[in-house]
Design an enzyme around this catalytic site. Structure first.
Site, short mmCIF file in Angstrom:
data_model
loop_
_atom_site.label_atom_id
_atom_site.label_comp_id
_atom_site.label_asym_id
_atom_site.label_seq_id
_atom_site.Cartn_x
_atom_site.Cartn_y
_atom_site.Cartn_z
N ASP A 250 1.24 -1.35 0.37
CA ASP A 250 0.54 0.11 -0.37
C ASP A 250 1.07 1.25 -0.19
OD1 ASP A 250 -2.21 -1.52 0.10
OD2 ASP A 250 -2.70 -1.38 2.23
N HIS A 287 9.17 -0.67 17.41
CA HIS A 287 10.78 -1.03 16.83
C HIS A 287 11.56 0.04 17.77
CE1 HIS A 287 14.09 -0.96 14.43
NE2 HIS A 287 14.19 -2.02 13.90
N ASN A 301 15.66 -2.31 37.90
CA ASN A 301 14.15 -1.87 39.22
C ASN A 301 12.86 -2.59 39.80
OD1 ASN A 301 14.02 -2.50 36.89
ND2 ASN A 301 12.86 -0.49 36.24
N ASN A 380 18.29 -7.69 7.41
CA ASN A 380 17.69 -9.27 7.47
C ASN A 380 17.51 -9.53 6.20
OD1 ASN A 380 17.52 -8.62 10.29
ND2 ASN A 380 15.91 -7.31 10.49
N SER A 456 18.14 -5.24 14.20
CA SER A 456 17.76 -4.60 14.87
C SER A 456 18.56 -4.51 16.17
CB SER A 456 16.61 -3.93 14.93
OG SER A 456 15.62 -3.87 13.25
#
Length: 535
Positions: A250, A287, A301, A380, A456
């Site tokens: 699209d 991402h 924490n 990738n 990534s």
């Protein structure tokens, strides 16, 4: 590039290659674990803090995340965000006179002054092809001087049509399989009277219908092969893949749209610096938030997960849409990060074509001149970056390469022949190191957490290691930090691994997949840094 799936349901369910990445669940927080102590190829983060860094002096440093956005309200990120102390939030004034108004957490180069933001963008291939398709719509030009440009058009046309057709086919196959899987999920839940179809439940299925028994067994095998806890999780992952492919059709491969009008700049003018807005979260921060968490999610924490680096502030620089980033924005994002104090920059993005590499090269050189280290994900597509275009990269068009750049491939948490992520790009001349990049659990928007895979995810592991070194050994230069990281990798000279993307399980030497032939390790890097800092 995502592989095309068979439309045979039982073939898909029975095949571990359908979406496979792991035969069982990944160990929790595995990228921070130790190879010897925990029997998984993590980077020894916890061991390093416990044995080498406890009580040591440090300096807080800034790590820039050039990405699609970072959730500034996340419970595990908000305490580690960089804040521009020279800027008064919300007053509409450029208080520090750096050219960016109200840049409190960073800057957004893909937003407009009216507050709107680019979400989806075209691919660089589309942007290069579309104007030439219009120019040569009548065929071969009579003017001989246009012949070189026409030849370029023919090459781009071939590439574009191949990409479009393959994406369309993959989308149809994925969508069809998703529909079937949803029907099976509903049907089996109803027949078995269960709310969740996980491995344990499917293992116990023993009805009088052999078709149902076989289906349950195939589903169990698929979940185990993909490391999914249940079928709902697997369907969610597949749904995301379908959405990504639809977005590519699209928007990414759409030759008629121009989302750049939202920004209001001249996208062809790489010298233009001051545009965008201060919304560093944007419409899709999934991402970038995941990347930020891997680097520096608040450690110990009691919530979520631990990032690699402590004593780090994350600067969010939004320049990467769902689609291909523009070279102009990448160059400006690097310059912004450098000018505002970042000492490490993570770049978990890339594309197959460039538009203005010179602009990016100049920004990389500028970062080098200011002693800033750049970490970049290799990609990738299961491709050899030595032979296939992958941008941005460390090689300058004017010659030479960036000494302040580390290119990162993705490692699986599995051992032996399956050590390398099946999607990872590689390159004996172009990829420096490998790092954990499969089933990495980290932060996503709305104070949630999720496991993602990709180079990534591998790049921010290395960025975190670089941040630790720069924090505890601040006198070391960016080039020295790179030297430390690549020279402290763990080598596997005899290891044979399945080549990324090899459906026939062809094996190659792991040492031939990168320059170092090694896997990063924080513990060994810190030991080497301690030695170098004394010289």
């Amino acid at each position: 590039m995502t592989k095309t799936l068979s439309i045979s349901l039982f073939a898909l369910l029975a095949s571990s290659a359908a979406f496979a990445q792991a035969p069982t669940q990944a160990p929790d927080n595995w990228f921070n674990l130790d190879p010897k102590l925990d029997k998984v190829q993590g980077v020894s983060t916890e061991k390093t803090y416990k044995e080498l860094l406890k009580g040591k002096k440090y300096q807080s440093i800034v790590v820039a995340v050039i990405d699609g956005g970072v959730d500034t309200t996340h419970e595990d990120l908000k305490s580690v965000l960089w804040k521009n102390s020279k800027e008064i939030p919300g007053n509409g004034i450029d208080d520090d006179k750096n050219g960016y108004i109200d840049d409190v957490y960073g800057w957004n180069f893909i937003g407009g002054k009216d507050g709107r933001n680019i979400n989806h963008e075209t691919m660089e291939l589309t942007r290069l092809y579309a104007p030439l398709a219009t120019k040569f719509k009548d065929g071969k030009p009579l003017d001989a001087s246009l012949q070189p440009e026409y030849e370029k058009y023919l090459k781009l046309k071939s590439d574009y049509e191949k990409e479009f057709n393959e994406t369309k086919e993959r989308y149809a196959n994925y969508e069809g399989f998703l529909q079937q899987l949803n029907k099976i999920n509903s049907m089996l839940k109803m027949q078995l009277k269960v709310e969740k179809l996980d491995v344990a439940t499917l293992s116990k299925v023993n009805t009088g219908d052999e078709n149902i028994n076989k289906l349950a067994g195939n589903l169990k095998n698929m979940l185990e092969a993909n490391g999914s806890p249940d079928l709902d999780d697997q369907i969610e992952k597949l749904g995301e893949a379908v959405d990504d492919l639809k977005g590519r059709l699209d928007f990414g491969l759409n030759t008629t749209i121009n989302e750049r009008t939202i920004v209001g700049d001249d996208p062809t003018n790489s010298s233009e610096r001051y545009y965008g807005n201060n919304d560093v979260t944007g419409p899709d921060a999934g991402h970038g938030s995941h990347v930020a968490g891997i680097i520096a999610a608040a450690r110990n924490n009691g919530i979520g997960m631990n990032g690699v680096a402590d004593h780090v502030k994350i600067m969010a620089v939004r320049a990467v849409p769902n689609g291909d980033e523009r070279d102009k924005d990448v160059a400006n994002a690097i310059r912004y990060a450098v000018d505002n104090g970042a000492k490490v920059i993570n770049m978990s993005f890339g594309k197959s074509y460039d538009y203005d590499k010179k602009a990016v090269d100049e920004a990389v050189k500028y970062a080098a001149s200011k002693d800033v280290l750049l970490i970049h994900a290799a990609g990738n597509d299961a491709s050899n970056n030595d032979t296939v275009g992958n941008y941005p990269n460390k090689n300058f068009i004017s010659g030479g390469s960036a000494a302040n750049w580390i290119e990162v491939g993705a490692l699986s948490w599995k051992s032996g022949e399956e050590s390398v992520a099946n999607f990872s790009n590689y390159g004996k001349k172009t990829v420096d190191v490998f790092a954990p990049g499969v089933d990495i659990y980290s932060t996503v928007p709305f104070s949630k957490y999720k496991s993602n895979s990709g180079t990534s995810m591998a790049a921010p592991v290395v960025a975190g290691i670089a941040a630790v070194i720069r924090s505890y050994f601040p006198k070391l230069t960016a080039e020295q930090v790179k030297t430390i990281i690549v020279n402290s990798t763990e080598k596997f000279p005899t290891l044979q691994v399945v080549a990324p993307g090899a459906e026939d399980k062809k094996q190659v030497k792991f040492s031939d997949l990168s320059i170092t032939g090694g896997v990063v390790n924080l513990y060994d890097a810190v030991k080497l840094a301690a030695t170098m800092s004394k010289k």
